[in-house]
Design an enzyme around this catalytic site. Structure first.
Site: not given
Ligand code: DGL
Length: 270
Positions: A10-11, A42, A73, A75, A152, A185-187
């Site tokens: 992931d990012s 990202y 991720c 993204t 985060e 988004c996985t966050h």
């Molecule tokens: N977890 C990433 C996603 O699902 C985070 C996005 C990011 O880095 O902006 O998109």
């Protein structure tokens, strides 16, 4: 049988929400996780930069001799070209397909909300798949760029700033009459309770990382590359920024499934 690890990236640390599910579902599998903490987010970057970062992340995981790669991720899943993914030496999955299928099954009124990073929403990745799966579907999409830094930094449990941003981003989505909302988004699963309270019980929330972990467990069996072990799997973490404070963040994202060594790597060299 294949005892090589599963590679997940992931990012940043949002992908740990998928690792948490993998750990629960596949306690005998080894997992290598890469979080690009030095270059997160990202989602506010352009297409070519995201693809280049994803290529480096994948090369790193391949250097760890993984048997399967999950882009945990939204993204990257929305941006990394599927033609390139098909050429990789090991099977690859993003998180869009499993989530779109679950949303298609869940919706009764064909009004589906999608939230994600700017890049995910711009790509139309969810809308493209949903239109094939649910004829006549209406999509209500909204980029929520501030959710990732809030998560985060641990602003997740009823925090006032987060509550304000939820209201700002999600009021039009909620008021459009959706019955299903993809947390694209996985966050975002860390905000599930707050988002759920805001949109109400009548809206089904879809967690792409969790659903992709379930699909991955099935895929390993179908492909004949499960480890064959039911216990003893390990997790190794790699990050591109200093790992200071990682243990605390790991607990936030993985709860009781946390644990494993963490190491910093120079991702630009891959
Ligand atoms: N977890 C990433 C996603 O699902 C985070 C996005 C990011 O880095 O902006 O998109």
């Amino acid at each position: 049988m294949d005892t090589r690890p599963i590679g997940v990236f992931d990012s940043g640390l949002g992908g740990l929400t998928a690792v948490r599910q993998l750990r629960r579902l596949l306690p005998g599998e080894d997992i290598v996780y890469f979080g690009d903490t030095g270059r997160v987010p990202y989602g506010s970057r352009g297409h070519d930069v995201i693809v280049r970062y994803a290529q480096q992340d994948i090369r790193f995981l391949l250097s760890q001799n993984v048997k399967f790669i999950m882009a945990a991720c939204g993204t990257v899943s929305s941006t990394y070209p599927s033609a390139e993914a098909a050429q990789l030496p090991v099977p690859y999955t993003g998180v869009i397909g499993a989530a779109a299928r679950a949303a298609a099954t869940a919706t009764k009124n064909k009004r589906i909300g999608v939230i994600g990073t700017a890049a995910t929403i711009r790509s139309d990745s969810y809308a493209t798949q949903l239109k094939d799966l649910v004829p006549g579907v209406q999509i209500f999409a909204r980029a929520c760029p501030l959710f990732v830094p809030l998560v985060e930094n641990g602003y997740v449990n009823g925090d006032k700033v987060t509550q304000l941003m939820i209201e700002e981003y999600l009021t039009p989505v909620r008021d459009s009459g959706i019955d299903t909302l993809i947390l694209g988004c996985t966050h975002y699963p860390l905000l599930k309770k707050m988002i759920g309270d805001f949109v109400g019980d009548s809206v089904t929330l879809i967690d792409p990382g969790k659903l992709t972990a379930i699909a991955t467990a099935t895929a390993l069996d179908d492909l004949g590359i499960s480890s064959g072990r039911s216990t003893g799997g390990t997790t190794r973490f790699f990050v591109s920024d200093t790992p200071d404070g990682f243990a605390k963040q790991e607990r936030l994202f993985m709860g009781s499934e946390a644990g494993g060594p963490v190491e910093q790597i120079a991702i630009e060299t891959y």
